[in-house]
Design an enzyme around this catalytic site. Structure first.
Site, PDB file in Angstrom:
ATOM      1  N   LYS A 139       0.385  -1.479  -0.093  1.00 41.14           N
ATOM      2  CA  LYS A 139       0.211  -0.515  -0.659  1.00 41.14           C
ATOM      3  C   LYS A 139       0.691   1.745   0.198  1.00 41.14           C
ATOM      4  O   LYS A 139       0.551   1.832  -0.586  1.00 41.14           O
ATOM      5  CB  LYS A 139      -1.350  -0.002   1.228  1.00 41.14           C
ATOM      6  CG  LYS A 139      -1.868  -1.211   1.030  1.00 41.14           C
ATOM      7  CD  LYS A 139      -3.495  -0.784   2.325  1.00 41.14           C
ATOM      8  CE  LYS A 139      -4.312  -1.996   2.008  1.00 41.14           C
ATOM      9  NZ  LYS A 139      -5.783  -1.359   2.990  1.00 41.14           N
ATOM     10  N   LYS A 219      -5.647 -13.079  -7.223  1.00 41.14           N
ATOM     11  CA  LYS A 219      -6.934 -13.566  -6.334  1.00 41.14           C
ATOM     12  C   LYS A 219      -8.095 -12.863  -6.569  1.00 41.14           C
ATOM     13  O   LYS A 219      -7.875 -11.799  -7.274  1.00 41.14           O
ATOM     14  CB  LYS A 219      -6.504 -12.876  -5.408  1.00 41.14           C
ATOM     15  CG  LYS A 219      -5.480 -14.244  -4.086  1.00 41.14           C
ATOM     16  CD  LYS A 219      -5.532 -13.573  -2.697  1.00 41.14           C
ATOM     17  CE  LYS A 219      -6.099 -12.852  -1.884  1.00 41.14           C
ATOM     18  NZ  LYS A 219      -5.688 -12.063  -0.818  1.00 41.14           N
ATOM     19  N   LYS A 222     -12.791  -7.449  -4.869  1.00 37.95           N
ATOM     20  CA  LYS A 222     -13.392  -6.705  -5.411  1.00 37.95           C
ATOM     21  C   LYS A 222     -13.163  -4.998  -6.070  1.00 37.95           C
ATOM     22  O   LYS A 222     -13.784  -4.566  -6.897  1.00 37.95           O
ATOM     23  CB  LYS A 222     -14.323  -5.864  -3.472  1.00 37.95           C
ATOM     24  CG  LYS A 222     -13.061  -5.725  -3.127  1.00 37.95           C
ATOM     25  CD  LYS A 222     -13.970  -4.375  -2.279  1.00 37.95           C
ATOM     26  CE  LYS A 222     -13.305  -3.842  -1.048  1.00 37.95           C
ATOM     27  NZ  LYS A 222     -12.495  -2.571  -1.432  1.00 37.95           N
TER      28      LYS A 222
END
Ligand code: TRP
Length: 354
Positions: A139, A219, A222
């Site tokens: 991040k 993976k 969303k």
């Protein structure tokens, strides 16, 4: 000390139903804790990786499930949408099978002891360990400025778990590293202030990683449109996502299944009757499987399996007051335990009582 990873097999848990499974050693009471981000959407990867386990565990152990809104504010988010996202997360988890009678379901910010313990644990957490965390590095790399909150995220996570003296944490494998740090924080606290916290263990789901339908190299997520089926998706959206899933032009030269097809079979295993799975595997082995058939059967079984979840979710979201009540009652129960732990911690750390 090495992190022990306990793999829960469905059968294993079923065979032991009604019997105490002692994950934390014979003298420690098993307390289950897990946290979920208020992302407003739960997909098959979240469900098979964690939530399905939560639903099983709540019948066996003292269990706490927490919507972590204070974690959510360390990533980009829309403040005016956060309350709604939190309610959706509570509703979605209840719809997926968490039972407020069985488990304590609550919202992190409603139990202020989480942030208070977090501050105290700050004092025993090495910064070097925080900087090593993969999720942090991923991040931080994508941001112009990095907040202390992003760095300290795993300390709040440790506080979540340790506040309830959690011993078993069912999460996806991406959280294993945070759990390793939680264990280290518990050890350091115990070594500094005296034995207080058990070292929690990770419980991984029994389903392999669910991959993105449209890109099986990564993976299911969303944030990748087309990659997922959400638990609350309408039948048409489910059919479309499955229909567009990446397959292949036949078995690979070495005879192994391509990742896309293997992923569809994994989802089939989770939602379809055994006979269907057998029949499809047989057809694949004989080179007679048409992927269009596999997808149609999978989509219909998914539509059917998810229908009750979708229905419960709609019912709950139509009565937001009922959802608030669940979360309020959960917070009241959580707070009793949280207060007791925090009183013990403050006393050990030498915080004055006036
Ligand atoms: N970090 C977890 C995630 O992103 C969420 C979380 C917060 C959590 N606190 C927790 C998970 C405590 C397990 C236990 O999925």
């Amino acid at each position: 000390m090495q992190l022990r990873i306990v793999l829960a097999r469905t059968q294993h848990l079923c065979h032991n139903a009604g019997q105490e499974l002692l994950y934390g050693g014979p003298h420690v009471k098993t307390v289950v804790f897990s946290g979920v981000q208020p992302t407003g959407l739960i997909h098959l990867g979240n469900y098979l990786g964690a939530i399905r386990n939560w639903v099983r565990l709540q019948y066996q152990y003292e269990s706490y499930y927490c919507v972590v809104d204070y974690h959510a504010i360390t990533s980009a988010y829309e403040p005016s949408h956060l309350p709604e996202r939190v309610l959706e997360a509570v509703a979605a988890n209840v719809a997926a099978g968490l039972d407020p009678e069985q488990a304590v379901i609550f919202v992190q910010s409603q139990v202020p002891e989480h942030t208070e313990l977090c501050w105290i644990l700050n004092a025993v957490t090495p910064v070097g360990e925080l900087q090593r965390m993969t999720q942090y590095k991923d991040k931080a790399r994508r941001r112009a400025t990095v907040s202390a909150g992003l760095l300290n995220y795993p300390i709040l996570q440790a506080a979540d778990i340790l506040l309830y003296k959690g011993t078993l944490v069912p999460v996806g494998e991406d959280q294993a590293q945070h759990l390793e740090l939680t264990r280290e924080i518990a050890r350091k606290f115990n070594a500094t202030y005296g034995e207080t916290f058990p070292e929690p263990e990770v419980l991984l789901g029994d389903c392999p990683r669910v991959m993105a339908l449209n890109d099986p190299a990564v993976k299911m997520s969303k944030s990748i449109p087309g990659s997922y089926v959400a638990l609350t998706d309408e039948p048409e959206a489910i059919r479309e996502a499955i229909a567009r899933a990446v397959t292949d032009v036949g078995p690979r030269p070495d005879g192994t299944m391509s990742p896309g097809v293997a992923n569809l079979f994994d989802i089939l295993e989770a939602f379809s009757p055994v006979e269907t799975v057998e029949r499809m595997r047989q057809a694949y082995a004989e080179g007679a499987l048409r992927y269009a058939d596999l997808k149609r059967v999978l989509a219909e079984d998914l539509v059917e399996a998810l229908a009750p979840i979708r229905r419960r979710y709609r019912e709950l979201m139509a009565r937001p007051d009922a959802v608030r009540d669940i979360a309020r009652q959960g917070a009241a129960r959580a707070r009793e335990v949280a207060r007791t732990t925090l009183a013990e911690v403050r006393q050990k750390v030498g915080i004055i009582t006036l």
